[in-house]
Scaffold this motif. Structure first.
Motif, short mmCIF file in Angstrom:
data_model
loop_
_atom_site.label_atom_id
_atom_site.label_comp_id
_atom_site.label_asym_id
_atom_site.label_seq_id
_atom_site.Cartn_x
_atom_site.Cartn_y
_atom_site.Cartn_z
N PRO A 12 2.05 -3.53 -1.70
CA PRO A 12 1.57 -2.83 -3.26
C PRO A 12 1.97 -3.70 -4.22
O PRO A 12 1.01 -3.73 -5.31
CB PRO A 12 0.69 -1.83 -2.42
N GLY A 38 -3.85 6.62 7.70
CA GLY A 38 -3.86 5.62 7.10
C GLY A 38 -3.80 5.27 5.25
O GLY A 38 -4.11 6.84 4.52
N GLY A 39 -3.88 4.68 4.26
CA GLY A 39 -4.12 4.81 2.96
C GLY A 39 -3.50 5.84 2.29
O GLY A 39 -3.39 6.50 1.77
N CYS A 40 -2.25 6.10 2.33
CA CYS A 40 -0.96 6.38 2.48
C CYS A 40 -0.12 5.89 0.46
O CYS A 40 -0.66 5.76 0.51
CB CYS A 40 0.41 6.91 3.13
N SER A 41 -0.40 7.01 -0.55
CA SER A 41 0.19 6.29 -1.96
C SER A 41 1.74 7.41 -2.63
O SER A 41 1.56 7.12 -3.24
CB SER A 41 -1.30 7.13 -2.64
N SER A 56 -2.00 10.49 1.95
CA SER A 56 -3.07 10.14 1.95
C SER A 56 -3.92 10.15 0.85
O SER A 56 -3.38 11.87 -0.11
CB SER A 56 -3.97 10.93 3.77
N ASP A 57 -4.26 9.22 0.25
CA ASP A 57 -4.75 9.43 -0.23
C ASP A 57 -7.35 9.21 0.12
O ASP A 57 -7.67 8.90 -0.89
CB ASP A 57 -4.78 8.45 -1.81
N ALA A 58 -6.95 9.93 0.52
CA ALA A 58 -8.81 9.83 1.54
C ALA A 58 -9.25 11.01 0.05
O ALA A 58 -8.45 11.93 -0.15
CB ALA A 58 -8.56 10.19 3.31
#
Length: 83
Positions: A12, A38-41, A56-58
């Motif tokens: 990223p 998924g979508g880990c920040s 996660s940034d969910a």
């Protein structure tokens, strides 16, 4: 079909920003509860316990953790284990 980018190209943040790719590790797709991971920040590593934490940034957000990173990097195991 277009070729997939190399792991370094898929980061990223560009390597030109000062990042260094030390090792590429594919994370499991599912957590222990069967939910998609998924979508880990954010990430943190506890060396003493060899535990890798991902945030996660969910919309609801969650923490997931794995063990075995040290053994994986040493070639003693082939994947991380959820915990």
């Amino acid at each position: 079909m277009p070729a997939l980018p190399s792991p370094a190209q898929a980061l990223p943040c560009p390597l030109a920003a000062g990042w260094e790719l030390i090792h590429y590790v594919e994370l499991p797709d599912l957590g222990l509860d069967g939910a998609h991971v998924g979508g880990c920040s954010a990430v943190a590593y506890q060396r003493k316990h060899d535990r890798l934490w991902l945030l996660s940034d969910a919309p609801t957000g969650y923490l997931v953790s794995f063990t075995g990173l040290s053994r994986l990097l040493q070639g003693e195991q082939v994947s991380l284990r959820g915990c």
